[in-house]
Motif scaffolding. Structure first.
Motif, PDB file in Angstrom:
ATOM      1  N   LEU A 188       0.823  -1.208   0.000  1.00 27.94           N
ATOM      2  CA  LEU A 188       0.000   0.000   0.000  1.00 27.94           C
ATOM      3  C   LEU A 188       0.861   1.263   0.000  1.00 27.94           C
ATOM      4  CD1 LEU A 188      -2.773  -1.119   2.518  1.00 27.94           C
ATOM      5  CD2 LEU A 188      -3.021  -0.814   0.034  1.00 27.94           C
ATOM      6  N   VAL A 189       1.930   1.239   0.784  1.00 35.93           N
ATOM      7  CA  VAL A 189       2.848   2.387   0.835  1.00 35.93           C
ATOM      8  C   VAL A 189       3.534   2.557  -0.522  1.00 35.93           C
ATOM      9  CG1 VAL A 189       4.994   3.231   1.868  1.00 35.93           C
ATOM     10  CG2 VAL A 189       3.180   2.326   3.327  1.00 35.93           C
ATOM     11  N   ARG A 190       3.970   1.474  -1.122  1.00 31.76           N
ATOM     12  CA  ARG A 190       4.634   1.544  -2.431  1.00 31.76           C
ATOM     13  C   ARG A 190       3.720   2.149  -3.484  1.00 31.76           C
ATOM     14  NH1 ARG A 190       4.459  -1.067  -6.865  1.00 31.76           N
ATOM     15  NH2 ARG A 190       3.190  -2.760  -6.048  1.00 31.76           N
ATOM     16  N   VAL A 191       2.471   1.718  -3.516  1.00 32.11           N
ATOM     17  CA  VAL A 191       1.514   2.250  -4.490  1.00 32.11           C
ATOM     18  C   VAL A 191       1.325   3.750  -4.268  1.00 32.11           C
ATOM     19  CG1 VAL A 191      -0.922   2.204  -5.187  1.00 32.11           C
ATOM     20  CG2 VAL A 191       0.332   0.064  -4.895  1.00 32.11           C
ATOM     21  N   ALA A 192       1.193   4.166  -3.018  1.00 28.53           N
ATOM     22  CA  ALA A 192       1.013   5.598  -2.727  1.00 28.53           C
ATOM     23  C   ALA A 192       2.237   6.400  -3.166  1.00 28.53           C
ATOM     24  CB  ALA A 192       0.752   5.795  -1.234  1.00 28.53           C
ATOM     25  N   LEU A 193       3.426   5.879  -2.917  1.00 29.51           N
ATOM     26  CA  LEU A 193       4.643   6.588  -3.322  1.00 29.51           C
ATOM     27  C   LEU A 193       4.793   6.623  -4.840  1.00 29.51           C
ATOM     28  CD1 LEU A 193       7.134   5.313  -0.608  1.00 29.51           C
ATOM     29  CD2 LEU A 193       6.219   7.635  -0.852  1.00 29.51           C
ATOM     30  N   MET A 194       4.422   5.545  -5.509  1.00 33.17           N
ATOM     31  CA  MET A 194       4.493   5.517  -6.968  1.00 33.17           C
ATOM     32  C   MET A 194       3.527   6.536  -7.572  1.00 33.17           C
ATOM     33  SD  MET A 194       6.778   3.289  -7.899  1.00 33.17           S
ATOM     34  CE  MET A 194       6.407   2.837  -9.579  1.00 33.17           C
ATOM     35  N   GLU A 195       2.349   6.659  -6.989  1.00 39.24           N
ATOM     36  CA  GLU A 195       1.365   7.618  -7.483  1.00 39.24           C
ATOM     37  C   GLU A 195       1.804   9.060  -7.243  1.00 39.24           C
ATOM     38  OE1 GLU A 195      -2.316   6.492  -5.632  1.00 39.24           O
ATOM     39  OE2 GLU A 195      -2.609   4.784  -6.984  1.00 39.24           O
ATOM     40  N   ALA A 196       2.601   9.272  -6.210  1.00 41.13           N
ATOM     41  CA  ALA A 196       3.053  10.626  -5.866  1.00 41.13           C
ATOM     42  C   ALA A 196       4.279  11.057  -6.669  1.00 41.13           C
ATOM     43  CB  ALA A 196       3.379  10.703  -4.376  1.00 41.13           C
ATOM     44  N   ARG A 197       4.939  10.111  -7.341  1.00 45.23           N
ATOM     45  CA  ARG A 197       6.166  10.419  -8.072  1.00 45.23           C
ATOM     46  C   ARG A 197       5.990  11.608  -8.983  1.00 45.23           C
ATOM     47  NH1 ARG A 197       8.996   4.988 -10.494  1.00 45.23           N
ATOM     48  NH2 ARG A 197      10.529   4.747  -8.887  1.00 45.23           N
ATOM     49  N   PRO A 198       6.937  12.492  -9.132  1.00 46.12           N
ATOM     50  CA  PRO A 198       8.268  12.485  -8.540  1.00 46.12           C
ATOM     51  C   PRO A 198       8.298  13.079  -7.138  1.00 46.12           C
ATOM     52  CG  PRO A 198       8.111  14.338 -10.014  1.00 46.12           C
ATOM     53  CD  PRO A 198       6.792  13.589 -10.092  1.00 46.12           C
ATOM     54  N   ALA A 199       7.155  13.564  -6.674  1.00 43.33           N
ATOM     55  CA  ALA A 199       7.109  14.138  -5.325  1.00 43.33           C
ATOM     56  C   ALA A 199       7.209  13.030  -4.284  1.00 43.33           C
ATOM     57  CB  ALA A 199       5.803  14.903  -5.130  1.00 43.33           C
ATOM     58  N   GLY A 200       7.468  13.420  -3.061  1.00 49.13           N
ATOM     59  CA  GLY A 200       7.502  12.489  -1.946  1.00 49.13           C
ATOM     60  C   GLY A 200       6.292  12.674  -1.059  1.00 49.13           C
ATOM     61  N   LEU A 201       6.164  11.838  -0.066  1.00 47.23           N
ATOM     62  CA  LEU A 201       5.063  11.924   0.888  1.00 47.23           C
ATOM     63  C   LEU A 201       5.603  11.808   2.304  1.00 47.23           C
ATOM     64  CD1 LEU A 201       2.468   9.523  -0.824  1.00 47.23           C
ATOM     65  CD2 LEU A 201       2.413  12.028  -0.808  1.00 47.23           C
ATOM     66  N   THR A 202       5.091  12.632   3.188  1.00 50.66           N
ATOM     67  CA  THR A 202       5.452  12.532   4.598  1.00 50.66           C
ATOM     68  C   THR A 202       4.702  11.354   5.206  1.00 50.66           C
ATOM     69  OG1 THR A 202       3.637  13.937   5.334  1.00 50.66           O
ATOM     70  CG2 THR A 202       5.704  15.049   4.740  1.00 50.66           C
ATOM     71  N   THR A 203       5.066  11.006   6.415  1.00 49.15           N
ATOM     72  CA  THR A 203       4.357   9.923   7.100  1.00 49.15           C
ATOM     73  C   THR A 203       2.876  10.254   7.225  1.00 49.15           C
ATOM     74  OG1 THR A 203       6.353   9.341   8.326  1.00 49.15           O
ATOM     75  CG2 THR A 203       4.268   8.539   9.211  1.00 49.15           C
ATOM     76  N   ARG A 204       2.580  11.482   7.577  1.00 54.46           N
ATOM     77  CA  ARG A 204       1.179  11.904   7.730  1.00 54.46           C
ATOM     78  C   ARG A 204       0.422  11.766   6.402  1.00 54.46           C
ATOM     79  NH1 ARG A 204       0.488  17.230  10.982  1.00 54.46           N
ATOM     80  NH2 ARG A 204       1.600  15.842  12.351  1.00 54.46           N
ATOM     81  N   GLN A 205       1.072  12.152   5.312  1.00 58.73           N
ATOM     82  CA  GLN A 205       0.440  12.023   4.001  1.00 58.73           C
ATOM     83  C   GLN A 205       0.258  10.556   3.617  1.00 58.73           C
ATOM     84  OE1 GLN A 205       3.350  14.455   2.030  1.00 58.73           O
ATOM     85  NE2 GLN A 205       1.889  16.137   1.726  1.00 58.73           N
ATOM     86  N   LEU A 206       1.232   9.719   3.971  1.00 61.56           N
ATOM     87  CA  LEU A 206       1.107   8.289   3.702  1.00 61.56           C
ATOM     88  C   LEU A 206      -0.037   7.672   4.507  1.00 61.56           C
ATOM     89  CD1 LEU A 206       4.851   7.225   3.450  1.00 61.56           C
ATOM     90  CD2 LEU A 206       3.112   6.971   1.661  1.00 61.56           C
ATOM     91  N   VAL A 207      -0.205   8.121   5.737  1.00 59.70           N
ATOM     92  CA  VAL A 207      -1.318   7.634   6.558  1.00 59.70           C
ATOM     93  C   VAL A 207      -2.640   7.982   5.872  1.00 59.70           C
ATOM     94  CG1 VAL A 207      -2.561   8.012   8.727  1.00 59.70           C
ATOM     95  CG2 VAL A 207      -0.084   7.630   8.760  1.00 59.70           C
ATOM     96  N   ALA A 208      -2.752   9.215   5.380  1.00 56.27           N
ATOM     97  CA  ALA A 208      -3.990   9.641   4.706  1.00 56.27           C
ATOM     98  C   ALA A 208      -4.197   8.896   3.398  1.00 56.27           C
ATOM     99  CB  ALA A 208      -3.954  11.150   4.459  1.00 56.27           C
ATOM    100  N   ALA A 209      -3.116   8.710   2.629  1.00 56.55           N
ATOM    101  CA  ALA A 209      -3.239   8.079   1.319  1.00 56.55           C
ATOM    102  C   ALA A 209      -3.537   6.588   1.414  1.00 56.55           C
ATOM    103  CB  ALA A 209      -1.957   8.299   0.513  1.00 56.55           C
ATOM    104  N   THR A 210      -3.020   5.935   2.433  1.00 56.76           N
ATOM    105  CA  THR A 210      -3.168   4.476   2.541  1.00 56.76           C
ATOM    106  C   THR A 210      -4.257   4.044   3.512  1.00 56.76           C
ATOM    107  OG1 THR A 210      -1.513   4.369   4.309  1.00 56.76           O
ATOM    108  CG2 THR A 210      -0.724   4.105   2.030  1.00 56.76           C
ATOM    109  N   GLU A 211      -4.712   4.968   4.344  1.00 53.13           N
ATOM    110  CA  GLU A 211      -5.680   4.676   5.408  1.00 53.13           C
ATOM    111  C   GLU A 211      -5.136   3.664   6.408  1.00 53.13           C
ATOM    112  OE1 GLU A 211      -9.434   3.690   3.590  1.00 53.13           O
ATOM    113  OE2 GLU A 211      -9.676   5.718   2.801  1.00 53.13           O
ATOM    114  N   LEU A 212      -3.809   3.645   6.556  1.00 50.53           N
ATOM    115  CA  LEU A 212      -3.146   2.816   7.562  1.00 50.53           C
ATOM    116  C   LEU A 212      -2.844   3.676   8.777  1.00 50.53           C
ATOM    117  CD1 LEU A 212      -0.528   1.056   5.248  1.00 50.53           C
ATOM    118  CD2 LEU A 212      -2.611   0.031   6.173  1.00 50.53           C
ATOM    119  N   SER A 213      -2.532   3.028   9.891  1.00 50.35           N
ATOM    120  CA  SER A 213      -2.070   3.774  11.059  1.00 50.35           C
ATOM    121  C   SER A 213      -0.619   4.191  10.831  1.00 50.35           C
ATOM    122  CB  SER A 213      -2.157   2.902  12.316  1.00 50.35           C
ATOM    123  OG  SER A 213      -1.188   1.859  12.241  1.00 50.35           O
TER     124      SER A 213
END
Length: 131
Positions: free
Chosen positions: A9-34
Motif C-alpha cells: 500500500l505504501v509503495r503504491v502511494a509513493l508511486m502515485e506521488a512520483r516524482p514528489a515524496g510523501l510525509t508519514t502523515r500524508q502516507l497515513v492519509a493516502a493508505t488509510e493505515l495507522s
C-alpha cells in the motif's frame, strides 16, 4: 496487518506521488493505515527494494519519503545517513566507551570496542569530508 500488505500500500502511494515524496502523515492519509502500519510498511519496502535491486527508498525533511530515480537524491540520502551514524558513534565513544576505557584501561572488551569503533568513526569521517 502484515508488513508485506502495508508495504504494498505504501509503495503504491509513493508511486502515485512520483516524482514528489510523501510525509508519514500524508502516507497515513493516502493508505488509510495507522502511523505504525505505515512505518512497518516502509521498513518492509526498504528491504524488498534493496533485495530486488529496485529504486531505493529515500527520505528528506523537505520532501518526505520518495522513490526517486535521480541518483543525486540517492547520494544525498546516503550522505545524510552517514552523517547521522558518525554522530551516533562519536557520541557513544565519547560518552560511554572512552570513560569506560579510562576507568578500566586493561579491560580487553573495552579496548576491542574502542579500537573497532575508532576505525569506523575514521572511515565515516572520511566519507563526510568527501561530500
Amino acid at each position: 496487518m502484515p508488513a508485506n500488505v502495508s508495504g504494498d500500500l505504501v509503495r503504491v502511494a509513493l508511486m502515485e506521488a512520483r516524482p514528489a515524496g510523501l510525509t508519514t502523515r500524508q502516507l497515513v492519509a493516502a493508505t488509510e493505515l495507522s502511523a505504525y502500519q505505515v512505518q512497518s510498511g516502509l521498513r518492509f519496502l526498504r528491504e524488498i527494494l534493496a533485495a530486488q535491486n529496485l529504486t531505493p527508498l529515500t527520505w528528506t525533511r523537505r520532501d518526505g519519503y520518495q522513490l526517486s530515480t535521480d541518483p543525486a537524491d540517492w547520494i544525498a540520502y546516503e550522505r545524510a545517513c552517514v552523517r547521522i551514524e558518525l554522530t551516533r558513534i562519536s557520541r557513544f565513544l565519547n560518552n560511554t566507551v572512552i570513560p569506560h576505557a579510562q576507568k578500566l584501561p586493561d579491560d580487553e572488551w573495552v579496548q576491542l570496542v574502542l579500537g573497532q569503533l575508532t576505525g569506523v568513526k575514521s572511515a565515516l569521517g572520511l566519507l563526510v569530508r568527501s561530500a
